[in-house]
Scaffold this motif. Structure first.
Motif, PDB file in Angstrom:
ATOM      1  N   ARG A  74       0.836  -1.210   0.227  1.00 43.21           N
ATOM      2  CA  ARG A  74      -0.212   0.200  -0.250  1.00 43.21           C
ATOM      3  C   ARG A  74       0.974   1.163  -0.142  1.00 43.21           C
ATOM      4  NH1 ARG A  74      -3.132  -1.702   3.391  1.00 43.21           N
ATOM      5  NH2 ARG A  74      -2.105  -1.001   5.348  1.00 43.21           N
ATOM      6  N   TYR A  75       1.780   1.313   0.801  1.00 45.15           N
ATOM      7  CA  TYR A  75       2.900   2.472   0.813  1.00 45.15           C
ATOM      8  C   TYR A  75       3.445   2.618  -0.265  1.00 45.15           C
ATOM      9  CZ  TYR A  75       7.174   5.031   1.760  1.00 45.15           C
ATOM     10  OH  TYR A  75       8.003   5.824   1.738  1.00 45.15           O
ATOM     11  N   LEU A  76       3.995   1.470  -1.184  1.00 47.58           N
ATOM     12  CA  LEU A  76       4.501   1.652  -2.428  1.00 47.58           C
ATOM     13  C   LEU A  76       3.650   2.136  -3.587  1.00 47.58           C
ATOM     14  CD1 LEU A  76       6.865  -1.687  -2.203  1.00 47.58           C
ATOM     15  CD2 LEU A  76       7.645   0.617  -2.346  1.00 47.58           C
ATOM     16  N   VAL A  77       2.635   1.753  -3.636  1.00 49.68           N
ATOM     17  CA  VAL A  77       1.725   2.172  -4.526  1.00 49.68           C
ATOM     18  C   VAL A  77       1.510   3.491  -4.266  1.00 49.68           C
ATOM     19  CG1 VAL A  77      -0.702   2.075  -5.617  1.00 49.68           C
ATOM     20  CG2 VAL A  77       0.561  -0.091  -5.036  1.00 49.68           C
TER      21      VAL A  77
ATOM     22  N   LEU B  29       2.649   6.562  -6.860  1.00 49.36           N
ATOM     23  CA  LEU B  29       1.634   7.578  -7.678  1.00 49.36           C
ATOM     24  C   LEU B  29       1.615   9.053  -7.234  1.00 49.36           C
ATOM     25  CD1 LEU B  29      -1.530   5.405  -7.356  1.00 49.36           C
ATOM     26  CD2 LEU B  29      -0.365   5.656  -9.235  1.00 49.36           C
ATOM     27  N   ILE B  30       1.960   9.078  -6.005  1.00 43.58           N
ATOM     28  CA  ILE B  30       2.422  10.655  -5.720  1.00 43.58           C
ATOM     29  C   ILE B  30       3.608  11.155  -6.508  1.00 43.58           C
ATOM     30  CG2 ILE B  30       3.334  12.069  -3.704  1.00 43.58           C
ATOM     31  CD1 ILE B  30       1.477  10.491  -1.821  1.00 43.58           C
ATOM     32  N   LEU B  31       4.565  10.124  -6.601  1.00 45.95           N
ATOM     33  CA  LEU B  31       5.817  10.829  -7.172  1.00 45.95           C
ATOM     34  C   LEU B  31       5.534  11.208  -8.735  1.00 45.95           C
ATOM     35  CD1 LEU B  31       8.754   8.531  -6.000  1.00 45.95           C
ATOM     36  CD2 LEU B  31       7.892  10.688  -5.094  1.00 45.95           C
ATOM     37  N   VAL B  32       4.690  10.258  -9.446  1.00 47.29           N
ATOM     38  CA  VAL B  32       4.229  10.338 -10.627  1.00 47.29           C
ATOM     39  C   VAL B  32       3.437  11.759 -10.887  1.00 47.29           C
ATOM     40  CG1 VAL B  32       2.864   9.623 -12.611  1.00 47.29           C
ATOM     41  CG2 VAL B  32       4.210   7.856 -11.300  1.00 47.29           C
ATOM     42  N   LEU B  33       2.503  12.161  -9.800  1.00 52.35           N
ATOM     43  CA  LEU B  33       1.484  13.230  -9.823  1.00 52.35           C
ATOM     44  C   LEU B  33       2.753  14.650  -9.744  1.00 52.35           C
ATOM     45  CD1 LEU B  33      -1.028  14.702  -9.813  1.00 52.35           C
ATOM     46  CD2 LEU B  33      -1.036  14.361  -7.575  1.00 52.35           C
ATOM     47  N   LEU B  34       3.695  14.279  -8.989  1.00 49.21           N
ATOM     48  CA  LEU B  34       4.667  15.533  -8.734  1.00 49.21           C
ATOM     49  C   LEU B  34       5.399  15.730  -9.947  1.00 49.21           C
ATOM     50  CD1 LEU B  34       5.822  14.667  -4.948  1.00 49.21           C
ATOM     51  CD2 LEU B  34       4.356  16.609  -5.566  1.00 49.21           C
TER      52      LEU B  34
ATOM     53  N   TRP C  15       8.969  10.248 -12.389  1.00 43.68           N
ATOM     54  CA  TRP C  15       8.336   9.293 -13.178  1.00 43.68           C
ATOM     55  C   TRP C  15       8.513   7.859 -13.046  1.00 43.68           C
ATOM     56  CZ3 TRP C  15       3.935   9.420 -16.653  1.00 43.68           C
ATOM     57  CH2 TRP C  15       3.601   8.270 -17.618  1.00 43.68           C
ATOM     58  N   MET C  16       9.920   7.774 -13.412  1.00 40.07           N
ATOM     59  CA  MET C  16      10.292   6.308 -13.656  1.00 40.07           C
ATOM     60  C   MET C  16      10.153   5.674 -12.051  1.00 40.07           C
ATOM     61  SD  MET C  16      13.236   4.640 -12.717  1.00 40.07           S
ATOM     62  CE  MET C  16      14.602   5.623 -12.608  1.00 40.07           C
ATOM     63  N   LEU C  17      10.754   6.364 -11.059  1.00 37.83           N
ATOM     64  CA  LEU C  17      10.882   5.848  -9.772  1.00 37.83           C
ATOM     65  C   LEU C  17       9.132   5.578  -9.160  1.00 37.83           C
ATOM     66  CD1 LEU C  17      13.510   8.164  -8.165  1.00 37.83           C
ATOM     67  CD2 LEU C  17      13.739   5.595  -8.578  1.00 37.83           C
ATOM     68  N   GLY C  18       8.553   6.566  -9.569  1.00 41.14           N
ATOM     69  CA  GLY C  18       7.097   6.139  -8.980  1.00 41.14           C
ATOM     70  C   GLY C  18       6.394   4.889  -9.750  1.00 41.14           C
ATOM     71  N   TRP C  19       6.588   4.802 -11.167  1.00 40.59           N
ATOM     72  CA  TRP C  19       5.768   3.686 -11.667  1.00 40.59           C
ATOM     73  C   TRP C  19       6.611   2.200 -11.232  1.00 40.59           C
ATOM     74  CZ3 TRP C  19       1.248   3.941 -12.681  1.00 40.59           C
ATOM     75  CH2 TRP C  19       0.545   5.001 -13.195  1.00 40.59           C
ATOM     76  N   CYS C  20       7.995   2.462 -11.128  1.00 43.38           N
ATOM     77  CA  CYS C  20       8.831   1.241 -10.546  1.00 43.38           C
ATOM     78  C   CYS C  20       8.223   0.604  -9.039  1.00 43.38           C
ATOM     79  CB  CYS C  20      10.265   1.517 -10.626  1.00 43.38           C
ATOM     80  SG  CYS C  20      10.969   1.439 -12.327  1.00 43.38           S
ATOM     81  N   MET C  21       7.961   1.920  -8.386  1.00 45.56           N
ATOM     82  CA  MET C  21       7.472   1.423  -6.940  1.00 45.56           C
ATOM     83  C   MET C  21       6.052   0.840  -7.012  1.00 45.56           C
ATOM     84  SD  MET C  21       8.488   4.912  -4.717  1.00 45.56           S
ATOM     85  CE  MET C  21      10.208   5.046  -4.328  1.00 45.56           C
TER      86      MET C  21
END
Length: 386
Positions: A78-81, A85-90, A115-121
């Protein structure tokens, strides 16, 4: 057994990467080319190649350590998702404005490292249900095998009906969103970075071992990766599309080191992750003022990233005022991936670039030190994600 709270070597190593990153991002606004035949310019860019691999790899390691503290896979997933998604939004909002200082969202969006880090998480949230060894095997397989794509008809794949998906997953490049929509510039594709993060997650099992054993493994892995890079690069058959012995300019040490970053090749990752892993045992000994300086940035990498882009951009505006008596409109273009050529005579000298870099890092130290202390002592709930 190593405590799971904070591992000093990870903070120091990640902090070194954070500081190096500022060099490249100052370079963007200095209009200094990303490499070239001059050694000084080449290494100004090359030294920053260690940043994204360290960021992605150690993000995976941090996820492993967090999982040990939580002792709950559902909570970790749950934390990773959520964080992903917060990172992608930022990336698509705050950072897009910080990079450009314009609000023309209808023209340009950036799919960069955050963006990459967010989707990889988000993807890692699914992988964590596997045994740690299986996650590590998956990560290593992606890192070592993805360059087999070099032998496939990449242009045909990108021109197919799913070409946009291939670009996001592997090839990168501009994607037109709708007939009159903005261009999404994919700078960092998902592959091979999901492999790097997965390998970093499995590497977390090494970082909680007894110190002497951990250090031996780090030295063996780091040195082994460097030796393998040298072998693969010398043979020059597999692992990077940039064949340094290809017809054209004479083979040189600079061409030997000029591996492919977009997407990151096997040789690129061996060249950068090897020294990063090798640094960890030595970073553990960095307990003085210098070590604590880098560890401060390494404790709050996302906070540092979010504030360092607008700080560097503002510094470039100030330099423009000082040099030209005006703010150069080029500074409001679509940095860093779709920027037009800089005006004639604008490019900074390398001494100016490095002077601004040092000033920016010094300015950022205070806020990062405050945030690290606040996050450790009395964090707000949202601080878990930044």
């Amino acid at each position: 057994m190593q405590t799971d709270r904070r591992i000093h070597s990870i903070d120091v190593t990640r902090g070194v990467a954070m500081v190096l990153m500022a060099i490249d991002h100052v370079r963007v606004y200095a209009a200094v080319p990303a490499g070239g035949p001059r050694p000084a310019v080449f290494f100004t860019r090359w030294i920053t190649n260690f940043v994204a691999p360290a960021f992605a790899f150690l993000a995976g390691t941090s996820a492993y350590l967090l999982g040990r503290r939580l002792n709950d896979r559902k909570a970790l997933a749950r934390y990773l998702v959520t964080r992903g998604l917060i990172l992608v939004l930022l990336e698509l909002t705050f950072l897009r404005v910080a990079w450009t200082f314009n609000f023309d969202f209808g023209e340009y969006l950036l799919a960069g490292v955050i963006w990459m880090l967010g989707w990889c998480m988000v993807l890692l949230a699914g992988l964590i249900w596997l045994p740690t060894a299986a996650i590590g095997a998956f990560g290593v397989a992606v890192i070592f095998l993805h360059n087999s794509m070099d032998f496939l008809p990449g242009e045909s794949l990108q021109q197919s009906s799913l070409g946009w998906l291939w670009q996001i997953l592997y090839f990168g490049g501009p994607i037109q969103l709708g007939q009159n929509g903005p261009t999404l510039m994919v700078l960092y594709s998902i592959v091979p970075w999901i492999g790097v993060m997965a390998a970093g997650y499995a590497f977390g099992a090494v970082m909680v071992m007894e110190p002497e054993r951990r250090n031996r493994i780090c030295i063996a892995l780091g040195a082994g990766a460097i030796v393998l890079f040298l072998l693969l690069r010398t043979v020059d058959i597999y692992g990077d599309p940039r064949h340094w012995r290809a017809p054209g300019p004479a083979a040189t040490p600079l061409r030997f080191l000029n591996t492919n970053k977009y997407p990151a090749s096997l040789q690129f990752l061996l060249m950068t992750l090897g020294p990063t892993i090798l640094l960890l045992p030595f970073a553990e000994r960095a307990r003085g003022k210098i070590g604590e300086f880098f560890a401060t940035f390494g404790k709050v990498p996302m906070f540092y990233y979010l504030i360092h882009i607008p700080t560097i951009h503002l510094a470039a505006v100030i330099v423009s005022l000082a040099r030209e008596g005006k703010v150069e409109p080029w500074l409001f273009a679509n940095h860093p991936a779709m920027v037009p050529p800089a005006p004639e005579g604008y490019m900074w000298s390398l001494p100016l670039l490095y002077a601004v870099f040092i000033i920016v890092v010094a300015v950022l130290y205070g806020p990062c030190r405050w945030y690290a202390r606040r996050k450790a002592i009395n964090p707000a709930p949202w601080m878990r994600y930044i």
